[in-house]
Design a protein around this motif. Structure first.
Motif, mmCIF file in Angstrom:
data_model
loop_
_atom_site.group_PDB
_atom_site.id
_atom_site.type_symbol
_atom_site.label_atom_id
_atom_site.label_comp_id
_atom_site.label_asym_id
_atom_site.label_seq_id
_atom_site.Cartn_x
_atom_site.Cartn_y
_atom_site.Cartn_z
ATOM 1 N N GLU A 83 0.856 -1.189 0.000
ATOM 2 C CA GLU A 83 0.000 0.000 0.000
ATOM 3 C C GLU A 83 0.895 1.244 0.000
ATOM 4 O OE1 GLU A 83 -3.298 2.298 2.786
ATOM 5 O OE2 GLU A 83 -2.556 0.331 3.382
ATOM 6 N N LYS A 84 1.201 1.720 -1.182
ATOM 7 C CA LYS A 84 2.118 2.852 -1.312
ATOM 8 C C LYS A 84 1.357 4.171 -1.228
ATOM 9 C CE LYS A 84 5.257 0.306 -4.381
ATOM 10 N NZ LYS A 84 4.470 -0.938 -4.506
ATOM 11 N N SER A 85 1.851 5.072 -0.399
ATOM 12 C CA SER A 85 1.272 6.415 -0.348
ATOM 13 C C SER A 85 2.024 7.308 -1.325
ATOM 14 C CB SER A 85 1.380 6.990 1.071
ATOM 15 O OG SER A 85 2.733 7.308 1.363
ATOM 16 N N ILE A 86 1.537 8.522 -1.515
ATOM 17 C CA ILE A 86 2.224 9.482 -2.377
ATOM 18 C C ILE A 86 3.620 9.767 -1.824
ATOM 19 C CG2 ILE A 86 1.217 11.472 -1.175
ATOM 20 C CD1 ILE A 86 2.061 11.256 -4.940
ATOM 21 N N VAL A 87 3.762 9.723 -0.490
ATOM 22 C CA VAL A 87 5.067 9.953 0.143
ATOM 23 C C VAL A 87 6.046 8.844 -0.245
ATOM 24 C CG1 VAL A 87 6.285 10.200 2.339
ATOM 25 C CG2 VAL A 87 4.008 11.193 2.061
ATOM 26 N N THR A 88 5.566 7.604 -0.287
ATOM 27 C CA THR A 88 6.426 6.472 -0.666
ATOM 28 C C THR A 88 6.945 6.649 -2.086
ATOM 29 O OG1 THR A 88 4.798 5.151 0.581
ATOM 30 C CG2 THR A 88 6.590 3.972 -0.486
ATOM 31 N N TRP A 89 6.041 6.953 -3.010
ATOM 32 C CA TRP A 89 6.442 7.160 -4.408
ATOM 33 C C TRP A 89 7.435 8.317 -4.522
ATOM 34 C CZ3 TRP A 89 5.196 3.947 -8.365
ATOM 35 C CH2 TRP A 89 4.106 3.090 -8.201
ATOM 36 N N ASN A 90 7.126 9.425 -3.887
ATOM 37 C CA ASN A 90 7.995 10.603 -3.985
ATOM 38 C C ASN A 90 9.382 10.329 -3.427
ATOM 39 O OD1 ASN A 90 5.937 12.036 -5.151
ATOM 40 N ND2 ASN A 90 5.458 13.259 -3.359
ATOM 41 N N SER A 91 9.436 9.620 -2.295
ATOM 42 C CA SER A 91 10.728 9.316 -1.673
ATOM 43 C C SER A 91 11.613 8.515 -2.617
ATOM 44 C CB SER A 91 10.526 8.543 -0.365
ATOM 45 O OG SER A 91 9.841 9.322 0.580
ATOM 46 N N MET A 92 11.025 7.534 -3.285
ATOM 47 C CA MET A 92 11.806 6.689 -4.192
ATOM 48 C C MET A 92 12.228 7.455 -5.439
ATOM 49 S SD MET A 92 12.974 3.597 -3.963
ATOM 50 C CE MET A 92 14.525 3.728 -4.847
ATOM 51 N N ILE A 93 11.324 8.252 -5.987
ATOM 52 C CA ILE A 93 11.662 9.039 -7.189
ATOM 53 C C ILE A 93 12.753 10.052 -6.866
ATOM 54 C CG2 ILE A 93 10.785 10.660 -8.915
ATOM 55 C CD1 ILE A 93 8.041 9.255 -8.658
ATOM 56 N N PHE A 94 12.627 10.738 -5.719
ATOM 57 C CA PHE A 94 13.673 11.673 -5.296
ATOM 58 C C PHE A 94 15.003 10.953 -5.105
ATOM 59 C CE2 PHE A 94 10.629 15.078 -3.923
ATOM 60 C CZ PHE A 94 11.295 16.146 -4.509
ATOM 61 N N GLY A 95 14.941 9.768 -4.471
ATOM 62 C CA GLY A 95 16.167 9.007 -4.244
ATOM 63 C C GLY A 95 16.876 8.689 -5.538
ATOM 64 N N TYR A 96 16.128 8.208 -6.519
ATOM 65 C CA TYR A 96 16.712 7.944 -7.837
ATOM 66 C C TYR A 96 17.294 9.219 -8.450
ATOM 67 C CZ TYR A 96 14.824 3.165 -8.438
ATOM 68 O OH TYR A 96 14.570 1.821 -8.350
ATOM 69 N N ALA A 97 16.507 10.275 -8.460
ATOM 70 C CA ALA A 97 16.925 11.517 -9.134
ATOM 71 C C ALA A 97 18.162 12.129 -8.482
ATOM 72 C CB ALA A 97 15.775 12.528 -9.120
ATOM 73 N N ASN A 98 18.191 12.137 -7.154
ATOM 74 C CA ASN A 98 19.293 12.794 -6.445
ATOM 75 C C ASN A 98 20.601 12.035 -6.500
ATOM 76 O OD1 ASN A 98 17.628 14.908 -5.696
ATOM 77 N ND2 ASN A 98 17.103 14.025 -3.714
ATOM 78 N N HIS A 99 20.545 10.753 -6.865
ATOM 79 C CA HIS A 99 21.773 9.949 -6.906
ATOM 80 C C HIS A 99 22.104 9.464 -8.310
ATOM 81 C CE1 HIS A 99 22.451 9.972 -2.574
ATOM 82 N NE2 HIS A 99 21.139 9.902 -2.451
ATOM 83 N N GLY A 100 21.567 10.168 -9.305
ATOM 84 C CA GLY A 100 21.983 9.928 -10.688
ATOM 85 C C GLY A 100 21.251 8.831 -11.418
ATOM 86 N N TYR A 101 20.232 8.242 -10.799
ATOM 87 C CA TYR A 101 19.456 7.191 -11.471
ATOM 88 C C TYR A 101 18.251 7.851 -12.165
ATOM 89 C CZ TYR A 101 22.166 4.009 -8.501
ATOM 90 O OH TYR A 101 23.188 3.326 -7.872
#
Length: 512
Positions: free
Chosen positions: A347-365
């Motif tokens: 059960e993913k919340s908007i916070v879960t999705w955002n955290s993962m997308i930010f993580g990818y973006a901020n570390h070059g993925y």
């Protein structure tokens, strides 16, 4: 089946009782069969039965079916309007409830005093103080201000909308001040950052016999903790004890959350330990409040310990805990751990999705960030403004200009999200990195708000990379106005002058 018995065909009251039974027991299948039976027998359009069916669908969580039925039936009285509005408020569809209420007014159906508290609650949740004020005016015209439920709802609405002065004015006018209204005003003061006003009000109310409860004290604890006022936090704990009220898990969690928000991480962990010594075990809210204190390298070990503890006490699958863990690992660059947790979150919340997308973006993925955004859309999760900050940042780092521009438009056209400064900064950075400096400057000129340091800084950095001295000087001028004491922006411009051999300007900047 009993509900289809012929004896009911001439008895709308009997049908109404059956519908109420289905609603009470949440028997969706039986209720739908009964609805079909009523349609076949030409009774489904009776306003009294249709109103009961609307309530039935609402109780079963089928608000879309309730609305479809509402739209089909003749509205000969106010009852169907009340049923659909309450259906929306119970399910948290607050904007829809307000919209229906406004339709009622257009239809000239007046104001139902029993419906007003629900609509005011909806206004508070969506921060719609304009509609709330209009309802307040209607209440005054109808002389409803003596109704304690309505006045308490007005206090709560104004407090939630940040209009604590108006909330206090309504509260002061109440003949019978109760604890619910007091807590609403105190909450307003705490949210405004003036919890000391709330404490004074609590002390005044105690003198006239309105005794605070644990909710009152927890609200004050949250307010003082958020301000970082340790002295008043301690005083509230003392006052609670004096009143014979033991601090509960919410009390301690409020203090921990406030300490974390003020970056006082060691104190947050000490408070967590003290809470445990009192025999209180953390909830998912406590764990998710503490995890942001583990984002830096020093506290990452603690974060892993908290993760392990969350597993032991059985809260690791809570959506907020999982989101906080994904955020913690993603921000620290442990992308594989973050991804594993993300994939295991059902059960993913908007916070879960955002955290993962930010993580990818901020570390070059960047490609992974963009693909995850597309997956998010496919799965029907509605992105918010932070989602677009993350994915636009990914486009910027990956040099995907056309995709970034497309997403910037998609945000507005499909999701009705107005761009904020963060989005414009991402777009300027995206265009600037690609060497499209004139286009980046055009974006700045057409922004509906004043550009900030990040936007002019993004343009100046891009000008340095692409040797555009004219725009660089313009960006530097704006940065000096916004941040007069900063040397870093002058250094960027000086480096650009040095790159093109303009040593006179370099010397001039050194003397600036």
């Amino acid at each position: 089946m009993a509900i289809m018995h012929r004896s009911f065909q001439s008895s709308p009251d009997a049908y109404a009782n059956l519908i109420e039974m289905c609603a009470h027991d949440r028997r969706l299948k039986s209720g739908k069969l009964l609805h079909a039976h009523l349609i076949i027998n030409g009774l489904a359009r009776l306003t009294s039965l249709a109103t009961k069916l609307i309530t039935f669908y609402a109780e079963c969580g089928q608000t879309s079916d309730a609305r479809k039925l509402f739209d089909k039936i003749p509205k000969t009285n106010v009852h169907p309007w009340i049923s659909i509005t309450r259906a929306y408020t119970r399910r948290g569809n607050y904007q829809e409830a307000i919209d229906v209420f406004c339709e009622m007014q257009v239809e000239g159906l007046g104001v139902d005093r029993y419906l007003i508290p629900s609509i005011l609650k909806a206004c508070g949740h969506v921060l719609d103080q304009e509609t709330g004020k209009k309802i307040h005016c209607l209440c005054l015209k109808k002389s409803f201000e003596s109704d304690v439920f309505i006045t308490t709802s007005l206090v709560d609405m104004y407090s939630k909308c940040g209009q604590v002065d108006k909330a206090k004015k309504v509260f002061d006018g109440m003949l019978d001040k109760d604890l619910v209204a007091l807590n609403a005003v105190v909450s307003g003061y705490s949210q405004k950052g003036i919890a000391e006003e709330g404490l004074r009000l609590v002390e005044d109310m105690k003198l006239i016999g309105v005794k605070p409860d644990v909710v009152t004290w927890n609200t004050l604890l949250a307010g003082f903790s958020k301000k970082g006022d340790n002295l008043l936090v301690s005083k509230v704990f003392e006052l609670m004890s004096y009143d014979g009220i033991e601090p509960d898990l919410v009390s301690w969690t409020s203090v921990i959350s406030g300490l974390v928000q003020n970056f006082r991480y060691d104190e947050a962990f000490d408070t967590f330990k003290n809470m445990m010594k009192q025999g209180l075990y953390p909830s998912s809210a406590t764990i998710s409040s503490l995890l942001p204190a583990c984002m830096n390298a020093v506290n990452l070990k603690r974060g892993k310990e908290v993760h392990g503890y969350a597993i032991v006490i059985g809260v690791v699958d809570d959506v907020y805990v999982k989101s906080a863990l994904v955020d913690m690992y993603a921000k620290r660059g442990f992308i594989s751990q973050a991804k594993t947790l993300f994939c295991k979150t059902s059960e993913k919340s908007i916070v879960t999705w955002n955290s993962m997308i930010f993580g990818y973006a901020n570390h070059g993925y960047c490609e992974e960030a963009i693909q995850l955004f597309k997956q998010m859309e496919r799965e029907g999760e509605k992105p918010d403004y932070l989602t677009f900050v993350a994915v636009l940042s990914a486009c910027s780092h990956a040099g995907l200009v056309e995709l970034g521009k497309s997403l910037f438009n998609l945000m507005q056209e499909k999701y009705d999200i107005s761009p904020r400064l963060e989005h414009y900064a991402c777009l300027v950075d995206l265009l600037g990195r690609a060497g499209k400096l004139d286009e980046a400057y055009d974006v700045i000129k057409t922004m509906p708000m004043k550009p900030d340091l990040f936007i002019w800084g993004a343009l100046l950095g891009a000008c340095r990379n692409h040797d555009n001295i004219d725009l660089a000087e313009l960006a530097a001028k704006h940065l000096r106005e916004l941040e007069p004491g900063s040397k870093g922006n002058n250094m960027l411009l000086a480096n650009l002058y040095a790159d093109i051999g303009s040593w006179g300007n370099v010397e001039k900047l050194k003397r600036w």
